[in-house]
Design an enzyme around this catalytic site. Structure first.
Site, PDB file in Angstrom:
ATOM      1  N   SER A 170      -5.370 -16.695   2.706  1.00 40.58           N
ATOM      2  CA  SER A 170      -5.636 -18.570   2.589  1.00 40.58           C
ATOM      3  C   SER A 170      -5.471 -18.788   1.451  1.00 40.58           C
ATOM      4  O   SER A 170      -6.126 -19.988   0.974  1.00 40.58           O
ATOM      5  CB  SER A 170      -7.120 -18.599   3.027  1.00 40.58           C
TER       6      SER A 170
ATOM      7  N   LYS B 217       5.930 -13.423   8.271  1.00 42.76           N
ATOM      8  CA  LYS B 217       5.362 -12.815   9.403  1.00 42.76           C
ATOM      9  C   LYS B 217       6.494 -13.133  10.563  1.00 42.76           C
ATOM     10  O   LYS B 217       7.558 -13.338  10.265  1.00 42.76           O
ATOM     11  CB  LYS B 217       3.909 -13.504   9.874  1.00 42.76           C
TER      12      LYS B 217
ATOM     13  N   GLU C 110      -6.252  -7.983  -0.428  1.00 40.97           N
ATOM     14  CA  GLU C 110      -6.377  -8.953   0.749  1.00 40.97           C
ATOM     15  C   GLU C 110      -7.459  -8.837   1.639  1.00 40.97           C
ATOM     16  O   GLU C 110      -7.404  -7.809   2.590  1.00 40.97           O
ATOM     17  CB  GLU C 110      -4.994  -8.993   1.830  1.00 40.97           C
TER      18      GLU C 110
ATOM     19  N   HIS D 222       0.128  -3.740   5.400  1.00 38.59           N
ATOM     20  CA  HIS D 222      -0.652  -5.122   5.763  1.00 38.59           C
ATOM     21  C   HIS D 222      -1.729  -4.969   6.767  1.00 38.59           C
ATOM     22  O   HIS D 222      -1.510  -4.021   7.914  1.00 38.59           O
ATOM     23  CB  HIS D 222       0.351  -6.073   6.314  1.00 38.59           C
TER      24      HIS D 222
ATOM     25  N   ASN E 294       5.027 -14.197   2.775  1.00 39.45           N
ATOM     26  CA  ASN E 294       5.165 -13.268   3.881  1.00 39.45           C
ATOM     27  C   ASN E 294       5.439 -14.148   5.202  1.00 39.45           C
ATOM     28  O   ASN E 294       4.390 -14.727   5.503  1.00 39.45           O
ATOM     29  CB  ASN E 294       3.887 -12.296   4.027  1.00 39.45           C
TER      30      ASN E 294
ATOM     31  N   GLU F 284      -2.345  -6.414   9.440  1.00 40.24           N
ATOM     32  CA  GLU F 284      -1.929  -6.766  10.769  1.00 40.24           C
ATOM     33  C   GLU F 284      -1.305  -5.464  11.292  1.00 40.24           C
ATOM     34  O   GLU F 284      -1.400  -4.957  12.526  1.00 40.24           O
ATOM     35  CB  GLU F 284      -1.039  -7.925  11.088  1.00 40.24           C
TER      36      GLU F 284
ATOM     37  N   GLY G 225      -5.291 -15.817   6.895  1.00 39.64           N
ATOM     38  CA  GLY G 225      -5.179 -16.610   8.088  1.00 39.64           C
ATOM     39  C   GLY G 225      -6.195 -17.301   8.541  1.00 39.64           C
ATOM     40  O   GLY G 225      -6.312 -18.129   9.703  1.00 39.64           O
TER      41      GLY G 225
HETATM   42  C1  PEP Z   1      -1.089 -12.698   4.611  1.00 37.56           C
HETATM   43  O1  PEP Z   1      -0.670 -12.581   5.668  1.00 37.56           O
HETATM   44  O2  PEP Z   1      -0.807 -11.783   3.789  1.00 37.56           O
HETATM   45  C2  PEP Z   1      -1.723 -13.868   4.015  1.00 37.56           C
HETATM   46  C3  PEP Z   1      -2.400 -13.656   2.871  1.00 37.56           C
HETATM   47  O3  PEP Z   1      -1.735 -14.802   5.041  1.00 37.56           O
HETATM   48  P1  PEP Z   1      -2.480 -16.070   4.661  1.00 37.56           P
HETATM   49  O4  PEP Z   1      -2.006 -16.652   3.266  1.00 37.56           O
HETATM   50  O5  PEP Z   1      -1.968 -17.115   6.070  1.00 37.56           O
HETATM   51  O6  PEP Z   1      -3.889 -16.107   4.851  1.00 37.56           O
END
Ligand code: PEP
Length: 265
Positions: A221, A18, A176, A104, A16, A106, A182
Protein backbone atom coordinates in the site's frame (compact mmCIF):
# COMPACT_ATOMS: atom_id res chain seq x y z
CA UNK A 1 28.97 -20.20 -7.23
CA UNK A 2 31.16 -17.16 -7.88
CA UNK A 3 29.67 -14.45 -5.69
CA UNK A 4 31.59 -11.58 -7.35
CA UNK A 5 32.08 -8.10 -5.94
CA UNK A 6 29.46 -6.70 -3.60
CA UNK A 7 27.49 -4.00 -5.47
CA UNK A 8 26.75 -0.75 -3.66
CA UNK A 9 23.23 -0.30 -2.29
CA UNK A 10 21.09 1.96 -4.52
CA UNK A 11 17.40 2.69 -4.08
CA UNK A 12 15.10 0.75 -6.38
CA UNK A 13 11.43 1.42 -7.02
CA UNK A 14 9.74 -1.44 -8.84
CA UNK A 15 6.19 -1.71 -10.15
CA UNK A 16 4.41 -5.06 -10.00
CA UNK A 17 1.55 -4.84 -12.49
CA UNK A 18 0.13 -8.23 -11.48
CA UNK A 19 -2.73 -9.47 -13.71
CA UNK A 20 -3.54 -6.06 -15.18
CA UNK A 21 -3.21 -4.34 -18.52
CA UNK A 22 -3.76 -4.61 -22.24
CA UNK A 23 -1.79 -3.40 -25.26
CA UNK A 24 -3.24 0.11 -25.10
CA UNK A 25 -2.58 0.49 -21.39
CA UNK A 26 1.02 -0.83 -21.74
CA UNK A 27 1.77 1.65 -24.52
CA UNK A 28 0.28 4.60 -22.66
CA UNK A 29 1.85 3.76 -19.30
CA UNK A 30 5.34 3.24 -20.74
CA UNK A 31 5.16 6.41 -22.83
CA UNK A 32 4.10 8.48 -19.82
CA UNK A 33 6.69 6.82 -17.57
CA UNK A 34 9.50 7.55 -20.01
CA UNK A 35 8.45 11.20 -20.27
CA UNK A 36 7.80 11.61 -16.53
CA UNK A 37 11.14 10.12 -15.55
CA UNK A 38 13.18 12.32 -17.85
CA UNK A 39 15.99 13.82 -15.78
CA UNK A 40 15.18 11.84 -12.60
CA UNK A 41 18.48 10.52 -11.22
CA UNK A 42 19.75 8.53 -8.27
CA UNK A 43 17.06 5.87 -8.14
CA UNK A 44 16.73 2.69 -10.19
CA UNK A 45 13.32 1.92 -11.65
CA UNK A 46 11.90 -1.39 -12.83
CA UNK A 47 8.51 -2.56 -14.03
CA UNK A 48 7.11 -6.09 -14.09
CA UNK A 49 4.26 -6.24 -16.62
CA UNK A 50 2.38 -9.49 -17.25
CA UNK A 51 4.67 -11.83 -19.21
CA UNK A 52 2.36 -11.50 -22.23
CA UNK A 53 3.39 -7.86 -22.65
CA UNK A 54 7.15 -8.15 -22.11
CA UNK A 55 7.85 -8.09 -25.83
CA UNK A 56 5.84 -4.92 -26.32
CA UNK A 57 7.31 -3.34 -23.17
CA UNK A 58 10.87 -4.13 -24.29
CA UNK A 59 10.25 -2.52 -27.69
CA UNK A 60 8.60 0.57 -26.24
CA UNK A 61 11.26 1.11 -23.57
CA UNK A 62 13.93 0.80 -26.25
CA UNK A 63 12.17 3.25 -28.55
CA UNK A 64 11.80 5.77 -25.71
CA UNK A 65 15.48 5.27 -24.76
CA UNK A 66 14.22 4.76 -21.24
CA UNK A 67 16.45 3.64 -18.36
CA UNK A 68 13.52 1.73 -16.82
CA UNK A 69 14.51 -1.89 -16.31
CA UNK A 70 12.28 -4.75 -17.29
CA UNK A 71 11.19 -7.25 -14.67
CA UNK A 72 8.97 -10.32 -14.48
CA UNK A 73 6.47 -11.48 -11.88
CA UNK A 74 7.47 -15.12 -11.78
CA UNK A 75 9.71 -17.79 -13.30
CA UNK A 76 9.72 -21.57 -13.41
CA UNK A 77 12.53 -23.71 -12.00
CA UNK A 78 12.92 -25.62 -15.30
CA UNK A 79 14.83 -24.31 -18.29
CA UNK A 80 12.84 -26.18 -20.95
CA UNK A 81 10.73 -29.28 -21.48
CA UNK A 82 7.25 -30.62 -20.83
CA UNK A 83 6.04 -28.03 -18.35
CA UNK A 84 2.81 -26.68 -19.80
CA UNK A 85 2.12 -23.05 -19.06
CA UNK A 86 5.48 -22.28 -17.49
CA UNK A 87 8.05 -19.64 -18.45
CA UNK A 88 11.81 -20.16 -18.16
CA UNK A 89 14.49 -17.70 -17.17
CA UNK A 90 16.05 -18.06 -20.63
CA UNK A 91 12.77 -16.87 -22.17
CA UNK A 92 12.67 -13.90 -19.81
CA UNK A 93 16.29 -13.07 -20.63
CA UNK A 94 15.39 -13.19 -24.32
CA UNK A 95 13.12 -10.18 -23.72
CA UNK A 96 15.67 -8.21 -21.73
CA UNK A 97 14.30 -9.05 -18.29
CA UNK A 98 16.79 -8.63 -15.43
CA UNK A 99 14.71 -8.43 -12.22
CA UNK A 100 12.39 -11.28 -11.31
CA UNK A 101 9.92 -11.20 -8.44
CA UNK A 102 9.81 -14.47 -6.54
CA UNK A 103 8.05 -15.49 -3.35
CA UNK A 104 5.27 -12.92 -3.68
CA UNK A 105 2.61 -13.72 -1.07
CA UNK A 106 0.03 -14.17 -3.84
CA UNK A 107 2.17 -16.96 -5.35
CA UNK A 108 2.83 -18.43 -1.91
CA UNK A 109 -0.89 -18.44 -1.13
CA UNK A 110 -2.71 -19.15 -4.42
CA UNK A 111 -0.07 -21.45 -5.94
CA UNK A 112 1.12 -23.05 -2.71
CA UNK A 113 4.75 -22.11 -3.35
CA UNK A 114 6.91 -23.23 -0.42
CA UNK A 115 10.03 -21.60 1.01
CA UNK A 116 12.06 -24.47 -0.48
CA UNK A 117 10.56 -24.04 -3.97
CA UNK A 118 11.21 -20.30 -3.84
CA UNK A 119 14.79 -20.96 -2.69
CA UNK A 120 15.32 -23.13 -5.81
CA UNK A 121 14.15 -20.25 -7.99
CA UNK A 122 16.42 -17.83 -6.14
CA UNK A 123 19.55 -19.95 -6.61
CA UNK A 124 18.74 -20.64 -10.25
CA UNK A 125 18.33 -16.94 -11.00
CA UNK A 126 21.60 -16.06 -9.27
CA UNK A 127 23.48 -18.82 -11.10
CA UNK A 128 22.20 -17.39 -14.38
CA UNK A 129 23.08 -13.78 -13.70
CA UNK A 130 19.53 -12.55 -13.00
CA UNK A 131 18.36 -10.47 -10.06
CA UNK A 132 15.83 -12.09 -7.73
CA UNK A 133 13.44 -9.73 -5.99
CA UNK A 134 12.61 -11.94 -3.04
CA UNK A 135 9.37 -11.10 -1.24
CA UNK A 136 9.18 -11.97 2.42
CA UNK A 137 6.72 -10.98 5.10
CA UNK A 138 4.21 -12.07 7.67
CA UNK A 139 0.44 -12.53 7.69
CA UNK A 140 -1.93 -10.57 9.89
CA UNK A 141 -2.12 -13.43 12.40
CA UNK A 142 1.66 -13.82 12.50
CA UNK A 143 1.98 -10.09 13.02
CA UNK A 144 -0.48 -10.19 15.90
CA UNK A 145 1.45 -13.09 17.41
CA UNK A 146 4.69 -11.08 17.19
CA UNK A 147 6.18 -13.57 14.75
CA UNK A 148 7.25 -11.11 12.04
CA UNK A 149 10.99 -11.55 12.47
CA UNK A 150 10.79 -15.30 12.87
CA UNK A 151 8.81 -15.57 9.61
CA UNK A 152 11.25 -13.33 7.72
CA UNK A 153 14.24 -15.23 9.13
CA UNK A 154 12.71 -18.58 8.11
CA UNK A 155 12.05 -17.33 4.58
CA UNK A 156 15.64 -16.05 4.28
CA UNK A 157 17.16 -19.14 5.87
CA UNK A 158 15.53 -21.37 3.25
CA UNK A 159 17.92 -19.71 0.79
CA UNK A 160 20.97 -18.95 2.93
CA UNK A 161 21.13 -22.49 4.35
CA UNK A 162 21.39 -24.22 0.99
CA UNK A 163 24.12 -21.89 -0.22
CA UNK A 164 25.88 -19.18 1.73
CA UNK A 165 24.80 -15.74 2.91
CA UNK A 166 26.85 -14.28 0.03
CA UNK A 167 24.17 -15.55 -2.34
CA UNK A 168 22.29 -12.39 -1.30
CA UNK A 169 24.96 -10.23 -3.01
CA UNK A 170 23.22 -8.17 -5.63
CA UNK A 171 19.82 -9.65 -4.83
CA UNK A 172 16.86 -7.63 -3.63
CA UNK A 173 14.70 -8.34 -0.63
CA UNK A 174 11.19 -6.89 -0.57
CA UNK A 175 9.71 -6.84 2.91
CA UNK A 176 5.97 -6.99 2.28
CA UNK A 177 3.70 -7.55 5.26
CA UNK A 178 0.85 -9.56 3.71
CA UNK A 179 -1.77 -7.60 5.60
CA UNK A 180 -0.58 -4.40 3.90
CA UNK A 181 -0.66 -5.66 0.29
CA UNK A 182 -3.50 -4.11 -1.68
CA UNK A 183 -5.39 -3.28 1.51
CA UNK A 184 -4.65 0.41 1.95
CA UNK A 185 -3.49 -0.50 5.48
CA UNK A 186 0.23 0.25 5.13
CA UNK A 187 2.80 -0.33 7.87
CA UNK A 188 3.92 2.94 9.42
CA UNK A 189 7.31 4.14 8.23
CA UNK A 190 8.64 3.73 11.77
CA UNK A 191 7.40 0.17 12.06
CA UNK A 192 8.70 -0.73 8.60
CA UNK A 193 12.10 0.75 9.50
CA UNK A 194 12.19 -1.35 12.70
CA UNK A 195 11.60 -4.55 10.71
CA UNK A 196 14.03 -3.59 7.94
CA UNK A 197 16.75 -2.86 10.51
CA UNK A 198 16.06 -6.20 12.18
CA UNK A 199 16.25 -8.06 8.84
CA UNK A 200 19.55 -6.31 8.09
CA UNK A 201 20.85 -7.16 11.56
CA UNK A 202 19.87 -10.80 11.05
CA UNK A 203 21.88 -10.91 7.81
CA UNK A 204 24.75 -9.05 9.52
CA UNK A 205 25.09 -11.91 12.01
CA UNK A 206 26.32 -13.91 9.01
CA UNK A 207 28.00 -11.15 6.99
CA UNK A 208 28.23 -7.46 7.78
CA UNK A 209 29.27 -6.70 4.19
CA UNK A 210 26.29 -8.43 2.65
CA UNK A 211 23.93 -6.85 5.17
CA UNK A 212 25.17 -3.32 4.51
CA UNK A 213 24.84 -3.67 0.76
CA UNK A 214 21.69 -5.70 0.21
CA UNK A 215 18.71 -3.67 -1.02
CA UNK A 216 15.65 -4.07 1.22
CA UNK A 217 12.51 -2.58 -0.32
CA UNK A 218 9.26 -2.01 1.51
CA UNK A 219 6.01 -3.12 -0.16
CA UNK A 220 2.38 -2.84 0.88
CA UNK A 221 0.00 0.00 0.00
CA UNK A 222 2.74 2.49 -0.87
CA UNK A 223 1.29 5.60 -2.48
CA UNK A 224 2.40 9.18 -2.99
CA UNK A 225 0.99 10.27 0.37
CA UNK A 226 3.16 7.87 2.41
CA UNK A 227 6.13 7.19 0.09
CA UNK A 228 8.55 9.92 1.24
CA UNK A 229 8.23 8.81 4.87
CA UNK A 230 9.43 5.31 3.95
CA UNK A 231 12.29 6.59 1.81
CA UNK A 232 13.47 8.81 4.67
CA UNK A 233 14.22 5.69 6.74
CA UNK A 234 17.85 4.55 6.65
CA UNK A 235 17.11 0.86 6.09
CA UNK A 236 14.37 1.26 3.47
CA UNK A 237 15.98 1.19 0.04
CA UNK A 238 13.00 1.82 -2.19
CA UNK A 239 9.67 0.12 -2.70
CA UNK A 240 7.83 -2.64 -4.49
CA UNK A 241 4.55 -1.17 -5.65
CA UNK A 242 1.37 -2.80 -6.87
CA UNK A 243 -1.73 -0.63 -7.34
CA UNK A 244 0.03 2.74 -7.50
CA UNK A 245 2.34 1.46 -10.28
CA UNK A 246 -0.57 1.12 -12.69
CA UNK A 247 -0.87 4.86 -13.06
CA UNK A 248 2.10 6.72 -14.59
CA UNK A 249 1.46 9.89 -12.62
CA UNK A 250 1.39 8.22 -9.20
CA UNK A 251 4.29 5.87 -10.01
CA UNK A 252 6.46 8.75 -11.28
CA UNK A 253 5.61 10.86 -8.21
CA UNK A 254 6.68 8.02 -5.90
CA UNK A 255 9.94 7.59 -7.83
CA UNK A 256 10.60 11.33 -7.60
CA UNK A 257 9.95 11.17 -3.85
CA UNK A 258 12.56 8.40 -3.62
CA UNK A 259 15.06 10.41 -5.67
CA UNK A 260 14.49 13.58 -3.61
CA UNK A 261 14.65 11.83 -0.25
CA UNK A 262 17.58 9.52 -0.92
CA UNK A 263 19.63 12.12 -2.81
CA UNK A 264 19.30 14.59 0.06
CA UNK A 265 21.45 12.42 2.41
C1 PEP B 1 2.52 -5.91 -4.16
O1 PEP B 1 1.70 -6.57 -4.78
O2 PEP B 1 3.69 -6.31 -4.12
C2 PEP B 1 2.10 -4.68 -3.52
C3 PEP B 1 2.92 -4.11 -2.68
O3 PEP B 1 0.83 -4.21 -3.83
P1 PEP B 1 0.16 -2.81 -3.33
O4 PEP B 1 1.19 -1.73 -3.55
O5 PEP B 1 -1.03 -2.65 -4.20
O6 PEP B 1 -0.16 -2.98 -1.88
Amino acid sequence: MNYGDIPMRRPLVMGNWKLNGNKTMVAKLIKNLATGLNGVEGVDVAIAPPVMYLDLAEQLLGKAESKVTLGAQNVDIHLSGAFTGDISLEMLKDFGVTHIIIGHSERREYHKESDEFIAKKFILLKKNGLIPVLCIGESDAQNAANETLAVCARQLDAIINIQDVRVLHGAIIAYEPIWAIGTGKAATAKEAQRIHAAIRAYIAEKSEDVAQNVIIQYGGSVKLENAAAYFAQPDIDGALIGGAALNAESFVSIIKAAADTKNSY
